[in-house]
Design a protein around this motif. Structure first.
Motif, PDB file in Angstrom:
ATOM      1  N   LYS A 137       0.844  -1.199   0.000  1.00  0.00           N
ATOM      2  CA  LYS A 137       0.000   0.000   0.000  1.00  0.00           C
ATOM      3  C   LYS A 137       0.875   1.243   0.000  1.00  0.00           C
ATOM      4  O   LYS A 137       1.702   1.431   0.894  1.00  0.00           O
ATOM      5  CB  LYS A 137      -0.930   0.007   1.202  1.00  0.00           C
ATOM      6  CG  LYS A 137      -1.771   1.246   1.355  1.00  0.00           C
ATOM      7  CD  LYS A 137      -3.037   0.943   2.145  1.00  0.00           C
ATOM      8  CE  LYS A 137      -3.691   2.212   2.625  1.00  0.00           C
ATOM      9  NZ  LYS A 137      -3.066   2.704   3.883  1.00  0.00           N
ATOM     10  N   GLU A 179      -2.751   4.962  -3.027  1.00  0.00           N
ATOM     11  CA  GLU A 179      -3.689   5.833  -2.326  1.00  0.00           C
ATOM     12  C   GLU A 179      -3.519   7.281  -2.781  1.00  0.00           C
ATOM     13  O   GLU A 179      -2.397   7.723  -3.043  1.00  0.00           O
ATOM     14  CB  GLU A 179      -3.446   5.719  -0.818  1.00  0.00           C
ATOM     15  CG  GLU A 179      -4.409   6.463   0.072  1.00  0.00           C
ATOM     16  CD  GLU A 179      -4.138   6.170   1.552  1.00  0.00           C
ATOM     17  OE1 GLU A 179      -4.797   6.758   2.413  1.00  0.00           O
ATOM     18  OE2 GLU A 179      -3.246   5.327   1.836  1.00  0.00           O
ATOM     19  N   ASP A 214      -9.313   6.310   0.386  1.00  0.00           N
ATOM     20  CA  ASP A 214      -9.344   6.682   1.806  1.00  0.00           C
ATOM     21  C   ASP A 214     -10.475   7.692   1.948  1.00  0.00           C
ATOM     22  O   ASP A 214     -10.448   8.747   1.316  1.00  0.00           O
ATOM     23  CB  ASP A 214      -8.005   7.287   2.239  1.00  0.00           C
ATOM     24  CG  ASP A 214      -7.952   7.624   3.727  1.00  0.00           C
ATOM     25  OD1 ASP A 214      -6.955   7.275   4.386  1.00  0.00           O
ATOM     26  OD2 ASP A 214      -8.918   8.256   4.218  1.00  0.00           O
ATOM     27  N   HIS A 217      -9.888  11.562   2.315  1.00  0.00           N
ATOM     28  CA  HIS A 217      -8.911  12.207   1.423  1.00  0.00           C
ATOM     29  C   HIS A 217      -9.526  12.984   0.263  1.00  0.00           C
ATOM     30  O   HIS A 217      -8.855  13.185  -0.765  1.00  0.00           O
ATOM     31  CB  HIS A 217      -7.944  11.143   0.879  1.00  0.00           C
ATOM     32  CG  HIS A 217      -6.961  10.690   1.906  1.00  0.00           C
ATOM     33  ND1 HIS A 217      -5.903   9.862   1.595  1.00  0.00           N
ATOM     34  CD2 HIS A 217      -6.883  10.910   3.241  1.00  0.00           C
ATOM     35  CE1 HIS A 217      -5.183   9.638   2.683  1.00  0.00           C
ATOM     36  NE2 HIS A 217      -5.760  10.264   3.703  1.00  0.00           N
ATOM     37  N   ASP A 241      -9.558   2.722   2.784  1.00  0.00           N
ATOM     38  CA  ASP A 241      -9.056   3.155   4.086  1.00  0.00           C
ATOM     39  C   ASP A 241     -10.235   3.862   4.725  1.00  0.00           C
ATOM     40  O   ASP A 241     -10.520   5.012   4.417  1.00  0.00           O
ATOM     41  CB  ASP A 241      -7.885   4.136   3.915  1.00  0.00           C
ATOM     42  CG  ASP A 241      -6.528   3.465   4.050  1.00  0.00           C
ATOM     43  OD1 ASP A 241      -5.526   4.210   4.025  1.00  0.00           O
ATOM     44  OD2 ASP A 241      -6.476   2.239   4.181  1.00  0.00           O
ATOM     45  N   ASP A 286      -8.362   3.013   8.605  1.00  0.00           N
ATOM     46  CA  ASP A 286      -7.160   3.840   8.735  1.00  0.00           C
ATOM     47  C   ASP A 286      -7.549   5.016   9.609  1.00  0.00           C
ATOM     48  O   ASP A 286      -8.087   6.010   9.121  1.00  0.00           O
ATOM     49  CB  ASP A 286      -6.664   4.317   7.366  1.00  0.00           C
ATOM     50  CG  ASP A 286      -5.463   5.257   7.507  1.00  0.00           C
ATOM     51  OD1 ASP A 286      -5.096   5.885   6.502  1.00  0.00           O
ATOM     52  OD2 ASP A 286      -4.931   5.355   8.625  1.00  0.00           O
TER      53      ASP A 286
HETATM   54 MN    MN Z   1      -5.097   6.205   4.469  1.00  0.00          MN
END
Ligand code: MN
Ligand code: LRH
Length: 388
Positions: A137, A179, A214, A217, A241, A286
């Motif tokens: 990742k 990511e 994520d 994000h 995430d 996460d």
């Molecule tokens: Mn993350």
């Protein structure tokens, strides 16, 4: 409404991956509030992750972060996990905490710095060979703070060159999941700022490169479930995430800030076959538990994902399709809201009992006495955090 038996079967088969760093100390630039009983090493992090799996039954994977989880013997760490019913999951690289990376890592202007960064990524693949992990990742803090600071296209060329070298090193059962994040720590350009940039690089790299979404994000107002639906359609969604936020990358417990958004995201996952093993989508948390007790926070987060998943699986997809085909706007929306407004907690209690678990994972954890035990036993030593 979908039949409960099918939904129960899917809920029992759910697999959530918890983050090793979620059990360690974390905070903001203002303060990291240490907590008693926090793990001092990756083995103790796994001991805590095992409590989450014991209480929920659906959290058998733990993702590691290098060097935060660096150990002498990764096979021993994998064995420690296995003895506790766990499996080591994604290996997260870290090219955002070294002084050399001030102007970037894989996108840095200096080829020596880029070499150092790529060597770290290759070391992470070596670790995957030792832990048996499938996913590398990658999240890069790389970017610029001021217009003109560096060449946007040149940085993309450097990034792709690095990704290509690492992709070539992957074993046939290994993947690279990339990511994106629209800002922070860089505040002008970020080299992988959005799903499109990650997707474009992954397309060129090959089948074993996929995108990580994520949920913290995105720019405010971004329709994340559209991105998820699109990437599933392209078979380029590699992992989530999960966390939630009110403002920026707050890394709060998933589902705590916007449970309806989590439901809408998991509705697209359910509708587009994303829960099927062959879709190979990893459902990871996460998060950072800056002020709340860490193990209960992870348990609560797993329960939030279970509840949103149950609601998504209960959507009457036949009725939905009929209303959509008929252009029945309100009817179609009502089908979704019926599922979302369903109290699925009784169903999940039944699922847990049928799995031989306590119907309330948090009550089970409290009754385990684990929290008191780690506070009493884990005295001295260096508590784990984002430093070590
Ligand atoms: Mn993350
Ligand atoms: C970056 C990020 C990334 C991890 C880190 C812990 O914000 O989401 O996934 O490396 O958090």
């Amino acid at each position: 409404m979908a039949d409960h038996a099918t939904v129960k079967t899917a809920l029992k088969a759910q697999v959530i991956e918890t983050p090793s760093w979620g059990y360690g100390n974390s905070g903001t630039r203002f303060k990291v509030f240490a907590q008693q009983g926090v793990p001092r090493d990756p083995f103790e992090k796994l001991d805590d992750a095992a409590q989450v799996h014991a209480a929920t039954g659906v959290a058998p994977f733990v993702s590691l972060h290098i060097p935060w989880d660096k150990v002498e013997d990764y096979a021993a760490l994998a064995a420690h996990a296995e003895e506790r019913g766990l499996t080591l999951g994604a290996i997260n690289s870290n090219t955002f905490q070294d002084d050399d990376y001030k102007l970037g890592s894989v996108a840095h202007p200096d080829p020596k710095v880029r070499r150092k960064a790529v060597d770290h990524l290759l070391e992470c693949v070596d670790i995957m060979d030792a832990t048996g992990s499938r996913d590398l990742k990658l999240w890069f803090a790389d970017g610029t703070n001021y217009p003109g600071q560096d060449d946007i296209v040149a940085r993309q060329d450097r990034l792709f060159e690095a990704l290509s070298e690492v992709y070539a090193r992957l074993g046939e059962d290994q993947r690279m999941i990339l990511e994106y994040k629209f800002f922070e720590p860089a505040f002008y350009t970020t080299d992988v700022p959005d799903w499109g940039t990650s997707y474009a690089h992954c397309l060129k790299l090959g089948d074993r490169a996929r995108v990580v979404v994520d949920t913290g994000h995105h720019a405010p107002g971004t329709n994340i479930e559209f991105i998820v639906a699109f990437l599933l359609r392209e078979r380029k969604l590699g992992a989530f995430d999960f966390n939630s936020r009110f403002y920026a990358d707050d890394d709060l417990m998933v589902g705590s800030a916007d449970p309806f958004q989590l439901f809408r995201i998991l509705h697209e996952v359910a509708k587009n076959g994303g829960f099927a093993p062959e879709a190979q989508v990893a459902f990871m948390l996460d998060q950072c538990h800056n002020i709340e007790a860490k193990i209960p926070a992870v348990i609560r987060s797993v329960m939030n994902v279970q509840e949103a998943t149950a609601k998504a699986l209960l959507v009457d997809t036949d009725a939905l399709r009929c209303a959509q085909q008929a252009g029945d706007v309100l009817g179609a929306n009502a089908v979704l809201m019926d599922a979302y407004n369903t109290d699925v907690r009784p169903l999940l209690r039944e699922v847990r009992e049928e799995m031989g678990l306590h119907p309330d994972p948090l009550a089970a954890y409290r009754a385990s006495g684990w929290q008191e035990r780690i506070v009493a036993e884990r005295v001295g030593g260096l508590q784990a955090g984002w430093g070590a």
